[in-house]
Design a protein around this motif. Sequence first.
Motif: not given
Length: 403
Positions: A59-60, A65-72, A259-264, A267-275
């Motif tokens: 959400e942040l 931000g730009s809506g992109l998150i990097d995984l380093t 290594g680049q993630i779309e935040a949206a 978020a959808t994957l986290l909610r759908d998976s129930g992790a």
Amino acid sequence: MSHAAHPAPAALHADRLRPAAKGWCPGAHRAMASGDGLLVRVRPQLARLTSAQALGLCELASRLGSGLIDLTHRANLQLRGVTPDAHGAVIDALCALGLADADATREAWPLVLVEPCWQAGDDTEGIATELLSRLNELPALPPKFGFAVDAGPAPVLAAAPADVRIERARSGGLLVRADGAAAGHPVSRAGAVDAALAMADWFAATAKGVEPASRRMRRHQQIFSWADGPQPLEPAAASASLPTPGMSSLGPVYGVPFGQIEAAALATLLRDSGAVGLRLTPHRALVLEGGRWCDARAFITMAGDPLLRVDACPGAPSCASATVATHAVARALASGLAAAGTGAPRSLHVSGCAKGCARARPADATLVGRNGAFDLVRSGCAWDAPVQTRLSPEALCSLIGMP
């Protein structure tokens, strides 16, 4: 604009040094300017976020931000495109989420990388937790100095950046090993942190005594002279693999292209998976702890996906140092790899400039942006001498089947 392929000028065939890069990594408080705004890095303890923390970060990223998150490569996350005016609000939000410390000085403490499949109460979790609590005992160390706690059944972080490694020994016990050394010092679980801190103390005391001063353990000229550790030395156990896309004992694993993630999408994957939690690996993968498998087109879902063979930095316009866009080219090349068969390179690196931030080790083929076109390096790094220069993006695809 299309350019014809040219052989590299003779001057370019000389060995080249890696161009100077930033001597520090961004943090939450100390953000780094890039072509698309500030990079704000988050260092989750034990490389884990709760589902609530991960959703809050998504959400942040979308809101400030730009809506992109990097995984380093250090299993950190960083928000892209934060404006200077929004930086203070981002820090406040990260502190509220428990993903940053209000004390900015803690950000300068060394990173502690952990193997991602740790279990509560095991050696990795116990040692890493103690080490994190004692980082304040260390002297000043170079900005990128770090530790790896890799005490699972077999080491999985051998290719990940770290200077002092706590690993499983071949005998089944534990050892502390200097990065670059062939063997390490056997230790007990109770003594592992003391030995790791002692090795870091030794590095701080001796690194300034060589010319030029050592900044990383692997390049330290006195690496084999540490005599304070227990004897005799012992080799680490044979390395195992980090989790790859598919199901793991902890939950589903998804690869992150470049290594680049779309935040949206995350978020959808986290909610759908129930992790219940999100684990990060230094090999561009996410482990959804306690989640169920979901179709997720934005992520890599198959262990054999050719995207896993391609490293690419953000490129232009996200990075001010780059003169070429990288991700579209990298995707096209990955598609070509899938069809090229056994004659294709096993590893590809698409770099926006000669600094090679996305991959510090050699690749079978490395494409380096220069003045809007690409140079080709075979079996080397982005800063090595190219064999062809001024290649257009269109010409690159024909190189997939290169011998």
